[in-house]
Structures are given as structure tokens and as C-alpha cells.
Design an enzyme around this catalytic site. Sequence first.
Site, PDB file in Angstrom:
ATOM      1  N   LYS A 169       0.845  -1.184   0.000  1.00 45.38           N
ATOM      2  CA  LYS A 169       0.000   0.000   0.000  1.00 45.38           C
ATOM      3  C   LYS A 169       0.886   1.241   0.000  1.00 45.38           C
ATOM      4  O   LYS A 169       1.871   1.309   0.753  1.00 45.38           O
ATOM      5  CB  LYS A 169      -0.889   0.002   1.258  1.00 45.38           C
ATOM      6  CG  LYS A 169      -1.919  -1.122   1.245  1.00 45.38           C
ATOM      7  CD  LYS A 169      -2.924  -0.908   0.159  1.00 45.38           C
ATOM      8  CE  LYS A 169      -3.889  -2.057   0.005  1.00 45.38           C
ATOM      9  NZ  LYS A 169      -4.818  -1.858  -1.127  1.00 45.38           N
ATOM     10  N   ASP A 196      -0.150  -0.017  -4.572  1.00 47.23           N
ATOM     11  CA  ASP A 196      -1.567   0.358  -4.703  1.00 47.23           C
ATOM     12  C   ASP A 196      -1.837   1.568  -3.815  1.00 47.23           C
ATOM     13  O   ASP A 196      -1.636   1.501  -2.597  1.00 47.23           O
ATOM     14  CB  ASP A 196      -2.416  -0.839  -4.236  1.00 47.23           C
ATOM     15  CG  ASP A 196      -3.911  -0.597  -4.361  1.00 47.23           C
ATOM     16  OD1 ASP A 196      -4.309   0.482  -4.836  1.00 47.23           O
ATOM     17  OD2 ASP A 196      -4.682  -1.504  -3.986  1.00 47.23           O
ATOM     18  N   GLU A 222      -1.226   0.776  -8.951  1.00 45.97           N
ATOM     19  CA  GLU A 222      -2.675   0.523  -8.917  1.00 45.97           C
ATOM     20  C   GLU A 222      -3.429   1.726  -8.351  1.00 45.97           C
ATOM     21  O   GLU A 222      -3.026   2.286  -7.337  1.00 45.97           O
ATOM     22  CB  GLU A 222      -2.925  -0.720  -8.055  1.00 45.97           C
ATOM     23  CG  GLU A 222      -4.381  -1.106  -7.922  1.00 45.97           C
ATOM     24  CD  GLU A 222      -4.525  -2.504  -7.311  1.00 45.97           C
ATOM     25  OE1 GLU A 222      -3.693  -3.391  -7.609  1.00 45.97           O
ATOM     26  OE2 GLU A 222      -5.468  -2.701  -6.514  1.00 45.97           O
ATOM     27  N   GLU A 248     -11.115  -1.715  -9.703  1.00 42.69           N
ATOM     28  CA  GLU A 248     -11.878  -2.385  -8.642  1.00 42.69           C
ATOM     29  C   GLU A 248     -13.129  -1.593  -8.262  1.00 42.69           C
ATOM     30  O   GLU A 248     -14.059  -2.156  -7.679  1.00 42.69           O
ATOM     31  CB  GLU A 248     -10.992  -2.658  -7.421  1.00 42.69           C
ATOM     32  CG  GLU A 248     -10.519  -1.423  -6.700  1.00 42.69           C
ATOM     33  CD  GLU A 248      -9.562  -1.736  -5.565  1.00 42.69           C
ATOM     34  OE1 GLU A 248      -8.397  -2.073  -5.864  1.00 42.69           O
ATOM     35  OE2 GLU A 248      -9.951  -1.676  -4.396  1.00 42.69           O
ATOM     36  N   ASP A 271     -13.682  -6.553  -9.912  1.00 45.16           N
ATOM     37  CA  ASP A 271     -13.921  -7.464  -8.787  1.00 45.16           C
ATOM     38  C   ASP A 271     -15.171  -8.266  -9.135  1.00 45.16           C
ATOM     39  O   ASP A 271     -16.231  -7.677  -9.385  1.00 45.16           O
ATOM     40  CB  ASP A 271     -14.113  -6.665  -7.492  1.00 45.16           C
ATOM     41  CG  ASP A 271     -14.171  -7.597  -6.288  1.00 45.16           C
ATOM     42  OD1 ASP A 271     -15.020  -8.527  -6.304  1.00 45.16           O
ATOM     43  OD2 ASP A 271     -13.390  -7.408  -5.347  1.00 45.16           O
ATOM     44  N   HIS A 298      -9.503  -8.010  -9.226  1.00 48.07           N
ATOM     45  CA  HIS A 298      -9.360  -7.622  -7.816  1.00 48.07           C
ATOM     46  C   HIS A 298     -10.084  -8.678  -6.991  1.00 48.07           C
ATOM     47  O   HIS A 298     -11.151  -9.154  -7.399  1.00 48.07           O
ATOM     48  CB  HIS A 298     -10.033  -6.258  -7.626  1.00 48.07           C
ATOM     49  CG  HIS A 298     -10.132  -5.793  -6.201  1.00 48.07           C
ATOM     50  ND1 HIS A 298     -11.306  -5.862  -5.463  1.00 48.07           N
ATOM     51  CD2 HIS A 298      -9.213  -5.245  -5.381  1.00 48.07           C
ATOM     52  CE1 HIS A 298     -11.093  -5.354  -4.255  1.00 48.07           C
ATOM     53  NE2 HIS A 298      -9.828  -4.970  -4.175  1.00 48.07           N
ATOM     54  N   GLU A 331      -4.979 -12.388  -6.858  1.00 47.65           N
ATOM     55  CA  GLU A 331      -4.744 -11.541  -5.683  1.00 47.65           C
ATOM     56  C   GLU A 331      -5.153 -12.308  -4.430  1.00 47.65           C
ATOM     57  O   GLU A 331      -6.309 -12.715  -4.294  1.00 47.65           O
ATOM     58  CB  GLU A 331      -5.559 -10.240  -5.779  1.00 47.65           C
ATOM     59  CG  GLU A 331      -5.450  -9.426  -4.497  1.00 47.65           C
ATOM     60  CD  GLU A 331      -5.893  -7.991  -4.616  1.00 47.65           C
ATOM     61  OE1 GLU A 331      -6.747  -7.669  -5.461  1.00 47.65           O
ATOM     62  OE2 GLU A 331      -5.359  -7.169  -3.825  1.00 47.65           O
TER      63      GLU A 331
END
Length: 383
Positions: A169, A196, A222, A248, A271, A298, A331
Site C-alpha cells: 500500500k 496500490d 494501482e 476495482e 472485482d 481484484h 490476488e
Amino acid sequence: MVIKSINTYLLEHQLEEPFGFSQWYYAKRNALLVEITTDTGVSGWGECYGPAAVTQCAIDTFYAPLLTGWNALQNEAAWQHCWRASLDFARKGIMMGAMSGLDMALFDLKGKLLGVSASELMGGRLRDTVPCYATGMYYKDIGEDALLESILDEASGYVEQGFGALKIKVGKNLAFDKRLIRDLRKRFPETRLMADSNHAFDLPEALEIGRVLDECGYSWFEEPVSPQHPEQFRQLSDKLDVPIATGECEQTRWGFEALLAAGGVDIIQPDLAYCGGPTEAMKIRTIASAKGVNVIPHAWGTMLNLATALHFAATTYMEPGRLEPNLPLLETDRTPNPMRDNMYATALEIKNGKALVPTAPGLGVEPDREALQSYLLKSTETD
Ligand code: MG
């Protein structure tokens, strides 16, 4: 073979230790499972991504009454039926999240009724295992030096378990982000790394961080900017080498078509518990293929969404295709979640950073009804 009842299960788990990312800290996890049962007593299971209690209301009060009595094998016709019934006010958002879980449950059910796996329904497996990437390394409420060390230690654990790809992250603050990106690369020179931001940056900030990702050879950046400004993906990608990934928060073939038309996105990430479900994700994949763009879903939540994403990745033809293609990735969220890890009678097998694609009819994972009870906040039934 008609749909007799539709049940929903709103689940909750309080975390022992909250974890954070660029937008907020999680103190609890919620999930919403959907079960569709035929008059012959066969059940299919699905999962919705989004605010679980609100999504539960959308299924219970709106969509479930539309589907009882419906031919259980007519899953795409059911999708169109729900879509047309809610088009005026539910083209995107929570209602589409509700439709996604229903679509997933109908997909699982169809596989079970026909005796074929979800990947066979998706057109057939191109691979029996899919390499996973570890999502984790979230923030803890500690000093930044200690946090950096803790993230590097956590990453080492994943590499020792056999993961060849890790996603961190970013978006805490620019100085910390740069230290983290560089230190992680220094510690793992051979590992595939992704970052991300969960749309934390404006365009100049995204450019600043993107240049550090370029310098360190990251595999994708991301959600660098807000999904509200798709033109910024193009502006960013014109100046960076790192591939841009997003999607996502996006839904439906029409949403992804518009995103791809704006340009600048190298990898799209629907997703399957939110984009419209597995049948809609296959349409999104076709649109992406027509643009020469690859899809890496995702995946968040519990085992049902993970299994659906795995079947999808196992059946994804990577553009443009070659003898030794770059493989799609699954993922795998590594943050603590007993509703994912301890609530299923049959679960996915992940070994040495690879997930084995289930061959049992349907999605190949099945919630344990007794275990589910320990997380249950509220259930509903429509028949
Ligand atoms: Mg993300």
C-alpha cells in the site's frame, strides 16, 4: 429446476488489531453471502463486495423476489431480467454489487446442476494452477521507522512462503511511500513488486511516486489517481514506464468500455463480486481483449470471491499470446480474516505461492453452515 429460495447471510468479525491503508483503518470485517436453492434442493453460493448490510437489503427487498420461480439454469437471462428491472436507478453502485453476488451464486449453482466446474462454464482452463500475489503490508498505528521494519518483515514472510509477487500500500505520505518503495526493492531485488494507492494522489503526486516506482522496476501502479478522473490515467501513463492498473471501483461492460476508451490503463481489475458478477466479468474481459488489454481481477472478502477470481484467472487468455506468456495472477489478501480461512468446509489450496484450480462442480468451495453461524449478524430468506 426452478429457484425456490434465496437466502442472505450478513457476517461480521471484529479484528484483534486494526489495519490501515491510504483511506481508513479497518476495525472489523463484514461479508455478505448469498445462497440460491432450487426446488430439487441444490444450492449455489455467491458473495457481494461493498457495504454488506445495504447490499443485503437490495437483495432481500428488490432482486430476490424477481428471481424466485426462475429457471435456475438461465443465469444470463436472470441478469438481464434484474438489469432491466433496476436500470433507471441502479446502473452502478451497491445494486450492481447485489446483482454480482446473485450472478456468482447462479454460476456456482449452474456448475453443480450440470456437473462441471466454474472454469469449464467460463470456457475451459488454460492452466491448472495460477501464481498468487500477496496483498498485505497494511499500516499499523505505530511510528514510521517501526512500521517500515514491520512491513519489510511481513514481506519476508510471504517470500519465504513461496510468493513470487507482493503488493504494498502507498498513499500514507509521499516521504514514507518513497522510503517504503525503495527499501522493499533493495530487500527483494528479484521479487515482482506492485504498489496500490487506492486513489490517494492528485496527478502531480502520482507522477512523483510513479517516478520512484519506475526507478525501482515495479510491475504496476494501482489506482494512482481517482476513478472520477479517467483522463488522468492517460496523462500519467504518457509520462511513466510503470504499467497503470485500475478498475476495482468500476462496474459493467459499459463502465469498463468507457474506462478503456479514455486510455492510459494497462491492466484492468474488475472485482467479480462487484463488477456485475462472473458472467459480466467475462463480457468485460472480451472488451479488454478487443483493446489488447489484460485483466487481473481484484479479489477481497472470503473464499467464494477468491475461488471465482481463480477460475476466471485460470481461463484468461493473456494478450497477445505466446508460447511462454506472462501469466495472470490471483490476488490473495493475507490480512487476518477467519471468515475466509476458517469458515469453509472446502477451501482453495494455495501452496508455494500458487493456487490449484478446483475441478469440483461449481466454484469448488463450500461454506460450512455451522462455522458461518459464529459470524452471523442477520440472515434473510425469500421464497
Ligand atoms: Mg486495490
